[in-house]
Design a protein around this motif. Sequence first.
Motif, PDB file in Angstrom:
ATOM      1  N   TYR A 186       0.739  -1.170  -0.079  1.00 32.83           N
ATOM      2  CA  TYR A 186       0.114  -0.057   0.050  1.00 32.83           C
ATOM      3  C   TYR A 186       0.950   1.350  -0.108  1.00 32.83           C
ATOM      4  CZ  TYR A 186      -3.131   3.519   2.118  1.00 32.83           C
ATOM      5  OH  TYR A 186      -3.790   4.664   2.451  1.00 32.83           O
ATOM      6  N   ALA A 226      -9.841   6.230   4.285  1.00 32.20           N
ATOM      7  CA  ALA A 226     -11.297   6.503   4.826  1.00 32.20           C
ATOM      8  C   ALA A 226     -12.298   5.461   5.248  1.00 32.20           C
ATOM      9  CB  ALA A 226     -11.819   7.307   3.984  1.00 32.20           C
ATOM     10  N   GLU A 281     -12.073   9.947  -5.079  1.00 35.01           N
ATOM     11  CA  GLU A 281     -12.074   8.388  -4.878  1.00 35.01           C
ATOM     12  C   GLU A 281     -10.326   8.080  -4.321  1.00 35.01           C
ATOM     13  OE1 GLU A 281     -11.666   5.298  -8.253  1.00 35.01           O
ATOM     14  OE2 GLU A 281     -13.571   6.228  -8.151  1.00 35.01           O
ATOM     15  N   LEU A 282      -9.391   8.724  -5.041  1.00 37.45           N
ATOM     16  CA  LEU A 282      -8.273   8.328  -4.621  1.00 37.45           C
ATOM     17  C   LEU A 282      -7.884   8.823  -3.264  1.00 37.45           C
ATOM     18  CD1 LEU A 282      -6.357   9.821  -7.838  1.00 37.45           C
ATOM     19  CD2 LEU A 282      -6.470   7.416  -7.025  1.00 37.45           C
ATOM     20  N   ARG A 303      -9.875   8.710  -0.525  1.00 41.25           N
ATOM     21  CA  ARG A 303     -10.578   7.861   0.294  1.00 41.25           C
ATOM     22  C   ARG A 303      -9.659   6.748   0.540  1.00 41.25           C
ATOM     23  NH1 ARG A 303     -15.534   8.703  -2.282  1.00 41.25           N
ATOM     24  NH2 ARG A 303     -15.298   7.175  -3.861  1.00 41.25           N
ATOM     25  N   ASP A 304      -8.876   5.990  -0.345  1.00 43.78           N
ATOM     26  CA  ASP A 304      -7.975   5.055  -0.406  1.00 43.78           C
ATOM     27  C   ASP A 304      -6.523   5.605   0.090  1.00 43.78           C
ATOM     28  OD1 ASP A 304      -9.723   2.972  -1.302  1.00 43.78           O
ATOM     29  OD2 ASP A 304      -9.131   3.427  -3.352  1.00 43.78           O
ATOM     30  N   ASN A 305      -6.062   6.664  -0.331  1.00 42.72           N
ATOM     31  CA  ASN A 305      -4.776   7.176   0.118  1.00 42.72           C
ATOM     32  C   ASN A 305      -4.998   8.620   0.464  1.00 42.72           C
ATOM     33  OD1 ASN A 305      -4.414   5.054  -2.128  1.00 42.72           O
ATOM     34  ND2 ASN A 305      -2.370   5.201  -0.949  1.00 42.72           N
ATOM     35  N   PRO A 306      -5.110   9.035   1.670  1.00 40.57           N
ATOM     36  CA  PRO A 306      -5.307  10.237   2.165  1.00 40.57           C
ATOM     37  C   PRO A 306      -4.113  11.275   1.871  1.00 40.57           C
ATOM     38  CG  PRO A 306      -5.885   8.986   3.856  1.00 40.57           C
ATOM     39  CD  PRO A 306      -5.321   7.969   2.752  1.00 40.57           C
ATOM     40  N   ASN A 307      -2.974  10.744   1.818  1.00 42.48           N
ATOM     41  CA  ASN A 307      -1.657  11.193   1.393  1.00 42.48           C
ATOM     42  C   ASN A 307      -1.437  11.695  -0.118  1.00 42.48           C
ATOM     43  OD1 ASN A 307       0.121  12.723   2.823  1.00 42.48           O
ATOM     44  ND2 ASN A 307       1.638  10.931   2.645  1.00 42.48           N
ATOM     45  N   ILE A 308      -2.414  11.373  -0.927  1.00 44.52           N
ATOM     46  CA  ILE A 308      -2.308  11.100  -2.443  1.00 44.52           C
ATOM     47  C   ILE A 308      -1.867  12.558  -3.111  1.00 44.52           C
ATOM     48  CG2 ILE A 308      -4.809  11.860  -3.081  1.00 44.52           C
ATOM     49  CD1 ILE A 308      -2.710   8.948  -4.692  1.00 44.52           C
ATOM     50  N   ASP A 334       0.246  14.442  -2.182  1.00 46.19           N
ATOM     51  CA  ASP A 334       1.983  14.401  -2.255  1.00 46.19           C
ATOM     52  C   ASP A 334       2.498  13.812  -3.582  1.00 46.19           C
ATOM     53  OD1 ASP A 334       1.858  15.274   0.293  1.00 46.19           O
ATOM     54  OD2 ASP A 334       3.455  13.718   1.086  1.00 46.19           O
ATOM     55  N   ILE A 335       1.628  13.054  -4.204  1.00 48.64           N
ATOM     56  CA  ILE A 335       2.158  12.634  -5.781  1.00 48.64           C
ATOM     57  C   ILE A 335       1.357  13.270  -6.913  1.00 48.64           C
ATOM     58  CG2 ILE A 335       3.394  10.805  -5.091  1.00 48.64           C
ATOM     59  CD1 ILE A 335       0.869   8.797  -5.466  1.00 48.64           C
TER      60      ILE A 335
END
Lengths: 170, 99
Positions: free
Chosen positions: A44, A116, B41-42, B44-49, B51-52
């Motif tokens: 992940y 989330a 959507e991104l 929700r899966d990767n709160p740090n998204i 950064d990229i």
Amino acid sequence: MQEIVGYPLDNFSLNLRDIVDLIYFEGPLLTLFENEYGDSYLYYWCDVDEQCNRWLVFRVTRKTLRFYVTQKLSLRELIVNPVDGFLYSIELDDELQCQRCCLIQPPNLPPKYIPAVDSYYDFSKLDPEETEAKGLLLEKIWDEKHELSDLLTKLFDKPPLEMIDEPSLA
Amino acid sequence: MLIIKPARQNGRRFKKDSSKCHGYALSFFDTLEHIRKQYAELKRDNPNISDIIGTHIAQGIIEKEDGVVSQIDNKGHFSLHSFSDTQLPKKFRIVSSLD
């Protein structure tokens, strides 16, 4: 990169091979890996700096993976309740060399690393270029008994009698 | 994404030649609505998204002479392989934050 509290390891000793990217956007964000015994692990993506990307690596059972893919479990639930009780944090450089590795317990994960509550899966998150990805994924979570049960439940809108241990009319 | 270092990879670099080709493309969405939906959507899966993928949305018009675009997918996403002499930064302006 976020500071993390964990138990440092000299190296990342798991011998894993990648199977399929479950979540992909301009590169992998969640990837299914497997060891030589067929145990499944998820990578992940969680952080990056100038040198490395940080990945959380944790084992999943076939059942939990199936529950995730079929939206019965969220990604958050997989990450905060890993099968082994811990996750690896590995930092991979541009050459995919692991520069830092440690073990983390879920309560020590930075909040920004935790998905989330409604982080449920759907197949649209696969890499659209990987036409065989969905088939590969289904193959990995395939379990005849459960698939049959799910199918029958869908067909009859409730579990078939045989599957809930009640006498059959047949 | 191939221009960005360190590469966000975790296993085999490219499973298909076409993936490598896509790695040199720029990524776009056709509407603000689509990009916000994809970002939500991104995240929700990767709160740090962010950064990229960044923190803001830039808007502009891509024209025939800018390069070769892919088909727009069902999420409104498409890729552009820009020609070497294009001046894309001049054609785009930041219109809002992603959050």
